[in-house]
Design a protein around this motif. Structure first.
Motif, PDB file in Angstrom:
ATOM      1  N   ALA B  19       2.509  56.437 -20.094  1.00  0.00           N
ATOM      2  CA  ALA B  19       3.699  56.564 -19.248  1.00  0.00           C
ATOM      3  C   ALA B  19       3.415  56.003 -17.846  1.00  0.00           C
ATOM      4  O   ALA B  19       2.336  56.231 -17.305  1.00  0.00           O
ATOM      5  CB  ALA B  19       4.101  58.026 -19.170  1.00  0.00           C
ATOM      6  N   VAL B  20       4.360  55.194 -17.302  1.00  0.00           N
ATOM      7  CA  VAL B  20       4.212  54.656 -15.938  1.00  0.00           C
ATOM      8  C   VAL B  20       4.469  55.797 -14.965  1.00  0.00           C
ATOM      9  O   VAL B  20       5.481  56.496 -15.066  1.00  0.00           O
ATOM     10  CB  VAL B  20       5.214  53.514 -15.691  1.00  0.00           C
ATOM     11  CG1 VAL B  20       5.110  53.017 -14.255  1.00  0.00           C
ATOM     12  CG2 VAL B  20       4.978  52.388 -16.681  1.00  0.00           C
ATOM     13  N   PRO B  21       3.543  55.975 -14.010  1.00  0.00           N
ATOM     14  CA  PRO B  21       3.741  57.090 -13.070  1.00  0.00           C
ATOM     15  C   PRO B  21       5.045  56.918 -12.297  1.00  0.00           C
ATOM     16  O   PRO B  21       5.457  55.797 -11.982  1.00  0.00           O
ATOM     17  CB  PRO B  21       2.537  56.993 -12.136  1.00  0.00           C
ATOM     18  CG  PRO B  21       1.567  56.086 -12.805  1.00  0.00           C
ATOM     19  CD  PRO B  21       2.320  55.227 -13.745  1.00  0.00           C
ATOM     20  N   TRP B  22       5.656  58.030 -11.958  1.00  0.00           N
ATOM     21  CA  TRP B  22       6.962  57.982 -11.259  1.00  0.00           C
ATOM     22  C   TRP B  22       6.859  57.277  -9.933  1.00  0.00           C
ATOM     23  O   TRP B  22       7.783  56.598  -9.465  1.00  0.00           O
ATOM     24  CB  TRP B  22       7.497  59.396 -11.038  1.00  0.00           C
ATOM     25  CG  TRP B  22       6.660  60.200 -10.067  1.00  0.00           C
ATOM     26  CD1 TRP B  22       5.619  61.000 -10.355  1.00  0.00           C
ATOM     27  CD2 TRP B  22       6.805  60.208  -8.642  1.00  0.00           C
ATOM     28  NE1 TRP B  22       5.071  61.532  -9.244  1.00  0.00           N
ATOM     29  CE2 TRP B  22       5.797  61.052  -8.144  1.00  0.00           C
ATOM     30  CE3 TRP B  22       7.680  59.598  -7.732  1.00  0.00           C
ATOM     31  CZ2 TRP B  22       5.626  61.306  -6.795  1.00  0.00           C
ATOM     32  CZ3 TRP B  22       7.510  59.846  -6.392  1.00  0.00           C
ATOM     33  CH2 TRP B  22       6.498  60.701  -5.926  1.00  0.00           C
ATOM     34  N   TRP B  23       5.696  57.370  -9.262  1.00  0.00           N
ATOM     35  CA  TRP B  23       5.594  56.798  -7.916  1.00  0.00           C
ATOM     36  C   TRP B  23       5.624  55.279  -7.946  1.00  0.00           C
ATOM     37  O   TRP B  23       6.004  54.627  -6.966  1.00  0.00           O
ATOM     38  CB  TRP B  23       4.350  57.309  -7.206  1.00  0.00           C
ATOM     39  CG  TRP B  23       3.043  56.994  -7.930  1.00  0.00           C
ATOM     40  CD1 TRP B  23       2.374  57.778  -8.807  1.00  0.00           C
ATOM     41  CD2 TRP B  23       2.290  55.783  -7.803  1.00  0.00           C
ATOM     42  NE1 TRP B  23       1.240  57.177  -9.261  1.00  0.00           N
ATOM     43  CE2 TRP B  23       1.155  55.926  -8.648  1.00  0.00           C
ATOM     44  CE3 TRP B  23       2.443  54.603  -7.075  1.00  0.00           C
ATOM     45  CZ2 TRP B  23       0.204  54.928  -8.783  1.00  0.00           C
ATOM     46  CZ3 TRP B  23       1.477  53.626  -7.202  1.00  0.00           C
ATOM     47  CH2 TRP B  23       0.375  53.784  -8.043  1.00  0.00           C
ATOM     48  N   ARG B  24       5.251  54.685  -9.125  1.00  0.00           N
ATOM     49  CA  ARG B  24       5.313  53.229  -9.186  1.00  0.00           C
ATOM     50  C   ARG B  24       6.767  52.756  -9.272  1.00  0.00           C
ATOM     51  O   ARG B  24       7.142  51.729  -8.707  1.00  0.00           O
ATOM     52  CB  ARG B  24       4.510  52.716 -10.384  1.00  0.00           C
ATOM     53  CG  ARG B  24       3.013  52.926 -10.150  1.00  0.00           C
ATOM     54  CD  ARG B  24       2.194  52.218 -11.181  1.00  0.00           C
ATOM     55  NE  ARG B  24       2.381  50.773 -11.169  1.00  0.00           N
ATOM     56  CZ  ARG B  24       1.677  49.946 -11.900  1.00  0.00           C
ATOM     57  NH1 ARG B  24       0.720  50.423 -12.690  1.00  0.00           N
ATOM     58  NH2 ARG B  24       1.908  48.653 -11.860  1.00  0.00           N
ATOM     59  N   HIS B  25       7.593  53.506  -9.947  1.00  0.00           N
ATOM     60  CA  HIS B  25       9.031  53.181  -9.940  1.00  0.00           C
ATOM     61  C   HIS B  25       9.581  53.300  -8.526  1.00  0.00           C
ATOM     62  O   HIS B  25      10.355  52.447  -8.061  1.00  0.00           O
ATOM     63  CB  HIS B  25       9.774  54.141 -10.890  1.00  0.00           C
ATOM     64  CG  HIS B  25       9.486  53.891 -12.333  1.00  0.00           C
ATOM     65  ND1 HIS B  25       9.739  52.699 -12.962  1.00  0.00           N
ATOM     66  CD2 HIS B  25       8.937  54.696 -13.285  1.00  0.00           C
ATOM     67  CE1 HIS B  25       9.375  52.749 -14.221  1.00  0.00           C
ATOM     68  NE2 HIS B  25       8.864  53.972 -14.457  1.00  0.00           N
ATOM     69  N   ALA B  26       9.181  54.364  -7.854  1.00  0.00           N
ATOM     70  CA  ALA B  26       9.676  54.579  -6.485  1.00  0.00           C
ATOM     71  C   ALA B  26       9.208  53.460  -5.561  1.00  0.00           C
ATOM     72  O   ALA B  26       9.967  52.958  -4.715  1.00  0.00           O
ATOM     73  CB  ALA B  26       9.183  55.941  -5.974  1.00  0.00           C
ATOM     74  N   LEU B  27       7.936  53.047  -5.745  1.00  0.00           N
ATOM     75  CA  LEU B  27       7.406  51.970  -4.898  1.00  0.00           C
ATOM     76  C   LEU B  27       8.164  50.670  -5.132  1.00  0.00           C
ATOM     77  O   LEU B  27       8.528  49.951  -4.189  1.00  0.00           O
ATOM     78  CB  LEU B  27       5.911  51.782  -5.192  1.00  0.00           C
ATOM     79  CG  LEU B  27       5.188  50.738  -4.342  1.00  0.00           C
ATOM     80  CD1 LEU B  27       5.220  51.149  -2.878  1.00  0.00           C
ATOM     81  CD2 LEU B  27       3.751  50.551  -4.802  1.00  0.00           C
ATOM     82  N   SER B  28       8.424  50.380  -6.404  1.00  0.00           N
ATOM     83  CA  SER B  28       9.184  49.157  -6.717  1.00  0.00           C
ATOM     84  C   SER B  28      10.568  49.207  -6.082  1.00  0.00           C
ATOM     85  O   SER B  28      11.057  48.208  -5.527  1.00  0.00           O
ATOM     86  CB  SER B  28       9.320  48.998  -8.233  1.00  0.00           C
ATOM     87  OG  SER B  28       8.045  48.851  -8.815  1.00  0.00           O
ATOM     88  N   ALA B  29      11.191  50.358  -6.151  1.00  0.00           N
ATOM     89  CA  ALA B  29      12.524  50.501  -5.553  1.00  0.00           C
ATOM     90  C   ALA B  29      12.462  50.306  -4.051  1.00  0.00           C
ATOM     91  O   ALA B  29      13.320  49.630  -3.460  1.00  0.00           O
ATOM     92  CB  ALA B  29      13.093  51.872  -5.889  1.00  0.00           C
ATOM     93  N   LEU B  30      11.422  50.860  -3.426  1.00  0.00           N
ATOM     94  CA  LEU B  30      11.291  50.720  -1.982  1.00  0.00           C
ATOM     95  C   LEU B  30      11.086  49.261  -1.579  1.00  0.00           C
ATOM     96  O   LEU B  30      11.673  48.768  -0.618  1.00  0.00           O
ATOM     97  CB  LEU B  30      10.112  51.563  -1.476  1.00  0.00           C
ATOM     98  CG  LEU B  30      10.397  53.040  -1.216  1.00  0.00           C
ATOM     99  CD1 LEU B  30       9.118  53.766  -0.820  1.00  0.00           C
ATOM    100  CD2 LEU B  30      11.447  53.179  -0.118  1.00  0.00           C
TER     101      LEU B  30
END
Lengths: 178, 217
Positions: B19-30
């Protein structure tokens, strides 16, 4: 993150190399052409020294700076100015002397330099004989001395240079310390 | 003899992808939001149309000394007249009105090709160039010296109605080295033509090179 960098290393290196290369290829021609067609590379010469340049030997033999108030009224020097007269001995290396453009440059610390062309508009009359060259004379076949006359504001400093441009030598030009 | 199977050769049951960690999704969004914000700022502040090559205005008032890249000028005064006579005897009659600008102007760093090539009066959407009919007795088109002021008149022939119009109230004197004002300094002096009193006739002095005050010292 490290894994992503490794997987895309080739593409990233390509971007780093190709972007600057593309910019260079796009603009280098105009850039180099721009600088090669103008006097941008000075050949600096100290005062009194002989130097061979553009098909002649050049030497500054005398520099006079005369306040407009010291000249007779009929000389026509604008008020608030100094007249700078630079005597330049020219010895052609070939059959004829080269043509040239001259200007007087004042270098200033912390400010752009200022340049003046030989007096053309003010018509200051210093009483030179009509056969005294005031510019480079390409019809001269032997040694001659020209008197370059510049009209500068009285507040111009003493850091002055005489720049000599010979078209065939561009972007090099002669910069003689006065 | 039975050889035991190598554990490495044993079939492995397929496992679910990590599973991709949630913070990497958040970083991409940022990162995406930041790039969009930067693009918006660049797009909003980039010059448009002729702005890429627009003149660089230097604004001041009558009496101010304005300094651009290679032009320096002081407007000493502005007058209006029904007719003008210049120092070389040229007489200008008009059905409009003459605007006479008394000016000192010089080059700043280099006198090669340094002419007062752009001297114009802008009235709303209209642009009036300084008259070159007086020849050398007016400053329009004359060569400039570095640091040595040239003082004299500029003459503009404009419609008389502009002495009492909104365009006349917001008139702007524009001065530049080249007739093409793009990508170089343009000195701009607002002039209220409606505040001028029209004189019957004005005689102008010949352009004078140099600083008479300095010469008198």
């Amino acid at each position: 993150m490290g894994g992503w960098l490794k997987r895309n290393a080739i593409a990233l290196v390509a971007v780093v190399v190709l972007v600057p290369a593309s910019l260079f290829v796009t603009f280098s021609s105009d850039w180099l052409s721009y600088w090669s067609q103008r006097a941008s590379s000075p050949v600096t010469v100290e005062r009194g020294a002989d130097v061979g340049f553009g098909g002649a030997e050049w030497r500054v033999t005398e520099v006079q700076r005369i306040r407009s108030t010291e000249l007779p009224a009929d000389a026509g020097a604008p008020p608030g100015t100094d007249v700078v007269v630079v005597s330049v001995a020219v010895s052609p290396e070939g059959a004829t002397a080269p043509s040239c453009l001259m200007d007087l440059e004042e270098t200033r610390s912390g400010a752009p330099s200022r340049t003046w062309s030989p007096d053309t508009g003010t018509g200051v009359d210093l009483g030179f004989d009509l056969d005294v060259p005031l510019y480079c004379d390409s019809e001269q076949t032997g040694d001659y001395t020209l008197e370059a006359v510049f009209v500068v504001p009285a507040d111009a400093g003493d850091q002055l240079r005489l720049n000599v441009e010979v078209v065939d030598e561009l972007p090099r030009y002669l910069s003689l310390t006065l | 003899m039975t050889v035991p199977a190598d554990p490495a050769d044993a079939p492995v049951a397929p496992s679910a992808p990590a599973a991709v960690p949630w913070w990497r999704h958040a970083l991409s969004a940022l990162v995406l939001v930041a790039l969009l914000a930067i693009a918006a700022v660049v797009s909003d502040t980039a010059p448009r149309g002729g702005g890429w090559q627009a003149a660089i205005p230097v604004e001041g008032r009558v009496g101010d000394t304005l300094v651009g890249r290679n032009i320096e000028a002081t407007v000493h005064g502005v007058r209006a007249a029904d007719s003008v006579q210049t120092a070389n005897g040229w007489q200008g009659a008009t059905t409009g009105v003459w605007i006479v600008v008394d000016l000192s102007v010089s080059a700043v760093v280099d006198d090669r090709a340094a002419l007062l090539g752009n001297a114009s009066l802008r009235l709303g959407d209209r642009r009036y160039s300084a008259s070159d009919r007086p020849g050398l007795s007016a400053l329009a088109g004359l060569p400039l010296s570095v640091g040595v002021p040239l003082t004299g008149p500029l003459l503009f022939e404009v419609p008389r109605a502009d002495l009492d119009s909104a365009d006349g109230r917001g008139a702007r004197l524009e001065l530049g080295i080249d007739s093409d004002p793009r990508t170089d300094s343009l000195l701009v002096v607002p002039v209220d033509l409606t505040a001028l009193t029209t004189e019957p006739s004005i005689e102008t002095e010949a352009p004078l090179l140099g600083d008479p005050a300095a010469g008198a010292e």
